[in-house]
Design an enzyme around this catalytic site. Sequence first.
Site, short mmCIF file in Angstrom:
data_model
loop_
_atom_site.label_atom_id
_atom_site.label_comp_id
_atom_site.label_asym_id
_atom_site.label_seq_id
_atom_site.Cartn_x
_atom_site.Cartn_y
_atom_site.Cartn_z
N HIS B 164 17.00 33.68 -58.04
CA HIS B 164 15.87 33.06 -58.53
C HIS B 164 14.76 33.83 -59.39
O HIS B 164 15.49 35.24 -59.32
CB HIS B 164 15.47 33.15 -57.20
CG HIS B 164 13.73 32.32 -57.35
ND1 HIS B 164 12.78 32.85 -57.75
CD2 HIS B 164 13.27 30.71 -57.09
CE1 HIS B 164 11.54 32.06 -57.68
NE2 HIS B 164 11.88 30.27 -57.33
N ASP B 241 17.38 38.86 -50.82
CA ASP B 241 16.05 38.08 -51.04
C ASP B 241 16.96 37.02 -49.85
O ASP B 241 17.81 36.46 -50.15
CB ASP B 241 16.53 37.11 -52.56
CG ASP B 241 15.72 36.25 -53.07
OD1 ASP B 241 14.65 35.50 -51.91
OD2 ASP B 241 15.83 35.65 -53.94
N GLN B 244 16.16 32.20 -48.69
CA GLN B 244 16.68 30.51 -48.07
C GLN B 244 17.43 30.71 -47.11
O GLN B 244 18.21 29.46 -46.40
CB GLN B 244 17.49 30.32 -49.97
CG GLN B 244 16.09 29.65 -50.70
CD GLN B 244 15.18 28.29 -50.43
OE1 GLN B 244 15.37 28.06 -49.64
NE2 GLN B 244 14.32 28.64 -51.05
N LYS B 267 7.33 29.03 -46.63
CA LYS B 267 8.85 28.33 -47.07
C LYS B 267 9.43 28.05 -45.32
O LYS B 267 10.58 27.51 -45.07
CB LYS B 267 10.13 28.62 -47.18
CG LYS B 267 9.91 29.17 -48.89
CD LYS B 267 10.71 29.61 -49.53
CE LYS B 267 10.34 29.89 -51.10
NZ LYS B 267 10.79 28.92 -52.35
N CYS B 407 13.34 27.42 -60.69
CA CYS B 407 13.23 29.27 -61.83
C CYS B 407 14.14 30.03 -61.16
O CYS B 407 14.76 31.33 -60.95
CB CYS B 407 12.67 29.81 -59.69
SG CYS B 407 10.75 29.24 -60.05
C1 LIG Z 1 15.72 31.79 -53.58
C2 LIG Z 1 14.65 32.00 -53.11
N1 LIG Z 1 14.02 33.84 -54.00
C3 LIG Z 1 12.38 34.08 -54.07
C4 LIG Z 1 11.50 32.67 -54.46
C5 LIG Z 1 10.33 33.23 -54.45
O1 LIG Z 1 9.34 33.05 -53.12
P1 LIG Z 1 8.28 33.01 -53.85
O2 LIG Z 1 7.47 31.94 -55.01
O3 LIG Z 1 7.35 32.63 -52.10
O4 LIG Z 1 7.28 34.20 -53.98
C6 LIG Z 1 12.01 31.57 -53.43
C7 LIG Z 1 11.38 30.02 -54.08
O5 LIG Z 1 10.72 29.61 -55.18
C8 LIG Z 1 13.36 31.12 -53.49
O6 LIG Z 1 14.24 30.10 -52.97
#
Ligand SMILES: Cc1ncc(COP(=O)(O)O)c(C=O)c1O
Lengths: 148, 452
Positions: B164, B241, B244, B267, B407
Amino acid sequence: MSSSELQSLYQEIILDHSRQPIGFGLVGNADGSSHQLNPTCGDEVTLEIAIDEHGLAHVHWEGHGCAISQASASLFSEMVGDGMSLDALDERIESFRTAMRSRGKIQPDEELLGDAAALGGVSRYIARVKCAMLAWVAAEDAIAQARA
Amino acid sequence: MRSLRQYSGAHRLEGTTESRTAITPATPTDHALTPSEVSAIRADFPSLQQEVNGHPLAYLDSGATSLKPRQVLDAEREFYERHNSAVHRGAHTLAALATEFFEDARATVARFIGAAEDEVVWTSNATEAINLVAYGISAASARGGADAVSLRAGDEIVVTEQEHHANLIPWQELASRTGATLRFIPVDDAGELMLDGLDETITERARVVAFTHVSNVLGSISPVDRIVARAREVGAITVLDACQSVPHMAVDVASLDVDFMAFSGHKMLAPTGIGVLYGRRELLNALPPFLTGGSMITTVTMERAEYLPAPQRFEAGTQRVSQAVALAAAIGYLEAIGMDRIAAHEAALGARLADGLAAIEGVRVLGPVAGAERVGLASVDVAGIHSHDVGQFLDDRGIAARVGHHCAQPLHRRLGVTSSTRASIYIYTTEEEVDRFIEAVADSRDFFGVRP
Ligand SMILES: Cc1ncc(COP(=O)(O)O)c(C=O)c1O
């Protein structure tokens, strides 16, 4: 099974233009050229404006993305046809924008915009207005360059 | 006075009578949820009681952000109605109560992921958590330190091609600020991490290895053990990270053996504005603070300041107290169901989703082939139809799905698509909703006329 709103968004003429676009293919040597990107969905349009000896604008474009953005570029090209004055283009872009921003309240002026008026259904879908506007914003930018 | 313990870490609130889910504790822990359990859960989610475009809402976008149950909303409301106060400041009763709730919430998160309380740092979201680590390393490096958290030109930062943007761009920036080189573990045509060349990608020069636990595009689960083992071998810091994974399965940082881990509350049933950074104690305390200001200091003069140890050193300014309390309530809600049962429910629906989609002509499921291990998430490319148009068609049927590049532009590019349409599943998702999604994707081909 799909709603009449969805059918009015994706009219047959729009799907046709998205599949067989008019004016597709850049030629270079333009008086103005603009690349527009919609970062949320990745729609892209590059549009060229070339002015002939009679002061008429001709348009060519390339791009990829959703049916609305691509059909809109094609319908814009069709509207310009064999050439249109910059002032006439200004008027049409402004009229199209007003309809797009109206949230379904103002129907695009068919006399002015031709088949591009079929994009009227987009204006109810706020998230898609940007898709429909992409080529027109590119044209506006290219026209400004051509005038400069 | 009421017991504070009662409040955090459990979704049961004083004065709230029906706050438990209808889950029977006798069910085996790895057993998928029964339809009646799922409908009992659904009754807790006000968002699900609505129609969209004339159809019952099928919310298949939990990977972006989950819906929130009443119990979580009540916990946040109750905090504001009864205990609202700034934490770690002031001596009045409410300030003390609020501080206790806030710290209890931290303890709940710590227990939930198998960490110690002082290893749990509140952030706004996972993005901020990852940036906190990257900027901390940057600040340490700028001081020319030779410690575990400093980088120099020639050092390497390793990510994967699945990331991401939140776990990619902070590392690009860190590399450019420190002169380190950014490398990545590539994926194959199916999007799977290619670990054959792992030793060549993670070399002796690697100082940071940042990677995702579960891909937000593919639904695949990363081989954490192999990557961590290699990172350990070369003495690199690992950053996971877990956006998910933590909402969907039991995650234990101790057994994963990572140094840092980030995830977002929104989430996992909690409100927006709260995220978590787990960090190994000694590393957190070696890391310079990312944000500075009030509440993170011991002594301040006009010239300089001394910082508190972690986690407070990273929590400058007035904190997100209601969100932390609500996150603890969310964890209570998830734990009452059981993380293993949630994972089983989602794996079963995820397989149904992937199999159903793969059977449609002209539809390519990104990521693991049907039958391979995946979480409750699948992204598809529908030949000849842009994902925005697919999404519009789905929306017309009351189906909320994610379209675009999620993203993760580099991953999409590598897989040869600019965008995809993603369905993601959570505790409240039903088989019927998954089937509606599959049917709608198939029907979109008729609508847009791409069927031969
Ligand atoms: C794998 C992963 N990493 C990072 C993020 C970023 O999360 P956030 O936008 O809540 O900071 C997300 C969600 O959009 C994600 O799915």
